[in-house]
Design an enzyme around this catalytic site. Structure first.
Site, PDB file in Angstrom:
ATOM      1  N   HIS A 240      -5.754   2.878   1.079  1.00  0.00           N
ATOM      2  CA  HIS A 240      -4.993   4.051   1.518  1.00  0.00           C
ATOM      3  C   HIS A 240      -5.659   4.813   2.677  1.00  0.00           C
ATOM      4  CE1 HIS A 240      -2.915   3.060  -2.054  1.00  0.00           C
ATOM      5  NE2 HIS A 240      -3.616   3.779  -2.906  1.00  0.00           N
TER       6      HIS A 240
ATOM      7  N   ASP B 166       0.904  -1.148   0.000  1.00  0.00           N
ATOM      8  CA  ASP B 166       0.000   0.000   0.000  1.00  0.00           C
ATOM      9  C   ASP B 166       0.942   1.196   0.000  1.00  0.00           C
ATOM     10  OD1 ASP B 166      -1.472   2.262   0.718  1.00  0.00           O
ATOM     11  OD2 ASP B 166      -2.995   1.040   1.679  1.00  0.00           O
ATOM     12  N   HIS B 167       1.121   1.816  -1.160  1.00  0.00           N
ATOM     13  CA  HIS B 167       2.230   2.779  -1.267  1.00  0.00           C
ATOM     14  C   HIS B 167       2.049   4.001  -0.362  1.00  0.00           C
ATOM     15  CE1 HIS B 167      -0.360   4.892  -4.175  1.00  0.00           C
ATOM     16  NE2 HIS B 167       0.416   5.928  -4.032  1.00  0.00           N
TER      17      HIS B 167
HETATM   18  C1  BG6 Z   1      -3.496   4.428  -6.491  1.00  0.00           C
HETATM   19  C2  BG6 Z   1      -4.869   4.486  -7.103  1.00  0.00           C
HETATM   20  O1  BG6 Z   1      -3.413   3.373  -5.568  1.00  0.00           O
HETATM   21  O2  BG6 Z   1      -3.237   5.639  -5.807  1.00  0.00           O
HETATM   22  C3  BG6 Z   1      -4.991   5.684  -8.036  1.00  0.00           C
HETATM   23  O3  BG6 Z   1      -5.107   3.299  -7.837  1.00  0.00           O
HETATM   24  C4  BG6 Z   1      -4.606   6.954  -7.319  1.00  0.00           C
HETATM   25  O4  BG6 Z   1      -6.318   5.794  -8.546  1.00  0.00           O
HETATM   26  C5  BG6 Z   1      -3.259   6.790  -6.647  1.00  0.00           C
HETATM   27  O5  BG6 Z   1      -4.571   8.007  -8.273  1.00  0.00           O
HETATM   28  C6  BG6 Z   1      -2.945   8.002  -5.783  1.00  0.00           C
HETATM   29  O6  BG6 Z   1      -1.626   7.884  -5.341  1.00  0.00           O
HETATM   30  P1  BG6 Z   1      -0.753   9.190  -5.076  1.00  0.00           P
HETATM   31  O7  BG6 Z   1       0.517   8.660  -4.533  1.00  0.00           O
HETATM   32  O8  BG6 Z   1      -0.615   9.873  -6.407  1.00  0.00           O
HETATM   33  O9  BG6 Z   1      -1.536  10.013  -4.116  1.00  0.00           O
END
Ligand code: BG6
Length: 507
Positions: A250, A187-188
């Protein structure tokens, strides 16, 4: 997560399934390259990209060079750095549905073992569409590829399942091949710099804990707004919707970090246990209350920064009559001693006015106001605003006297921001997460039970929204702050969503 520069970490072989895909080019390779530049990769490492295309090692590494030049936070590569890095890159074509096509990976692993005269860690990275996760895991076994409990790891990208049942199924399959300690579910958001700092902020400062509970906190808002639309991801998004895409993972993870009890140590399982406790304490969302506890939306066309943009239903690969939500908001409760009675509001959406990921903790009103001023009114409530992106800052909003002969009050910010640290100095989430995978630290990765309990929580809303089509879609225009029903959701409790337009402007 707590690591020091250690060039002696174990030799590592990355086998990247989806080696020519978008994720590899935009995130994984720039992250590995930046780790290499900063000296965090071991002396002996190899990156083997794989996909169904046929190409030489050289062509592959040239493709990656273009990608790294475009997407790395450090800008364009320097020739001599890239040449050194590229000497570790190889390509092996493979049809991932065919176990025989995995055999060459075994040979490559043997080759590196002989060359390095050491046992390497093997990291299988599944940067592919989710329906291939199990196939890859099965074919690793069928081809008898290395699967050592201590040195082999598998990284699984999101989405992890599409509902509780499919996530349980996927866990069952993976756990029949690998041990939980080998599985790294990404989960980045957990790798983002400010998100990691929340734990430091909470658990390395003694003044936070006494404030961090129902006695002082009035409500919490977790808001991840995005300006981008669906673009070319229509096919995926039609089957997902924002509840699956953002909230199940997230936003709930952010909530867990805010709401968790202090862990007794910084061990991966201890931290993850405390997060699971939060999810388990969340009040079940009853079907009869879904309309009053949540709001959904879908964007229509509009103008974003002077450019006309399509409505969701006009996007490529989207049903012109789509019921998929591109915006979701909800109110949640945590039934435990710390948070009883404190509402947590979550919202996220595409094509909104600004991109910003912000957590706001609003503290209670002062019990008695001694400052009667017509000009400044009653003192504003204190807030702790945790700005994850694009600004990276943690600010306490306090009341203070405006200089002058009268007693007028004003909000001032006590700010910790990363401004001195320009954006490029902070590692990208993928750098943190990949380094953790290399060093075998699972703290920032999702455990099987974490994923499942998060699915369990949102299933009632998912089911309800699927069964009861939205009658008013599209219901917010691109460039707005979302649908009116989301404003109503929070307004009926007497609050409003905090929209921070820029770092200097207060509401
Ligand atoms: C991803 C989603 O996990 O996270 C995307 O699939 C989203 O839809 C993205 O745009 C948002 O990540 P960040 O790091 O750009 O806020």
């Amino acid at each position: 997560m707590l690591k020091t520069l250690n060039k002696k970490s174990d030799p590592t072989i990355f086998i990247i399934f989806g080696g020519t895909g978008d994720l590899t080019k935009r995130k994984i390779m720039p992250a590995l390259y930046n780790l290499f530049l900063a000296g965090y990769l071991p002396v002996n490492f190899a990156i083997i990209g794989t996909s169904s295309s046929k190409m030489t090692d050289e062509k592959y590494s040239n493709e990656l060079l273009d990608a790294v030049n475009e997407f790395s936070r450090n800008g364009k590569t320097k020739k001599e750095d890239w040449t050194k890095f590229a000497s570790h890159i190889g390509f092996q074509d493979a049809d991932i549905t065919d176990p025989n096509a995995f055999k060459p990976f075994g040979k490559l692993i043997e080759k590196y073992k002989k060359e390095w005269k050491e046992t390497p860690s093997i990291i299988y990275y599944c940067a592919v569409a989710p329906h291939f996760f199990c196939t890859i895991a099965e074919n690793i076994t069928k081809a008898k590829l290395e699967n050592d409990l201590d040195t082999t790891r598998i990284i699984i990208e999101k989405p992890f399942g599409t509902d509780l049942g499919s996530a349980q199924e996927l866990n069952k399959k993976l756990l029949s091949i690998f041990d939980e300690k080998q599985i790294y579910r990404i989960d980045h958001y957990l790798g983002k710099e400010v998100v990691q700092n929340i734990m430091a902020f909470r658990f390395a400062n003694s003044i936070m804990e006494p404030l961090w509970n129902r006695n002082h906190v009035e409500h919490v808002q977790i808001s991840v707004t995005e300006q981008i639309g669906i673009g070319s991801r229509g096919k995926y998004f039609e089957g997902a919707g924002i509840l699956r895409d953002m909230i199940q993972n997230h936003l709930l993870q952010l909530l867990c970090i805010i709401a968790m009890e202090p862990p007794t140590n910084f061990n991966a399982d201890e931290v993850r246990d405390r997060k699971v406790d939060v999810l388990k304490a969340m009040r079940k969302i009853e079907t009869g209350k879904i309309e009053s506890m949540s709001a959904r939306g879908q964007y229509s066309s509009g103008w974003i920064e002077g450019k006309e943009v399509l409505g969701y239903r006009e996007e490529e690969n989207v049903d012109p009559d789509s019921n998929t939500e591109t915006y979701a908001a909800m109110k949640l409760h945590i039934d435990n001693w710390r948070w009883q009675g404190v509402p947590f509001y979550l919202r996220t959406g595409k094509r909104l006015f600004k991109s910003a990921s912000i957590i706001t903790i609003q503290f209670k009103e002062i019990p008695h106001n001694i400052f009667v001023s017509e000009e400044s009114g009653a003192p504003k409530q204190n807030r702790l605003v945790i700005s994850i992106q694009p600004d990276m800052a943690i600010r306490f909003q306090l009341q203070s006297k405006v200089p002058g002969l009268e007693m007028n009050l004003n909000t001032v910010d006590v700010v910790f921001d990363y401004a001195g640290n320009t954006k490029s100095d902070s590692p990208e989430a993928y750098e943190t997460l990949l380094l953790d995978a290399i060093t075998g630290d699972q703290t920032l990765f999702m455990r099987a039970d974490q994923v499942e309990v998060a699915w369990k929580l949102i299933m009632p809303i998912l089911n309800y929204w699927e069964k009861n089509k939205a009658q008013n879609f599209p219901n917010y225009s691109a460039d707005s702050w979302g649908p009116e029903n989301a404003e109503a959701l929070i307004a009926k409790d007497g609050y409003h969503w905090f929209n921070l337009p820029d770092k200097n402007k207060k509401e």
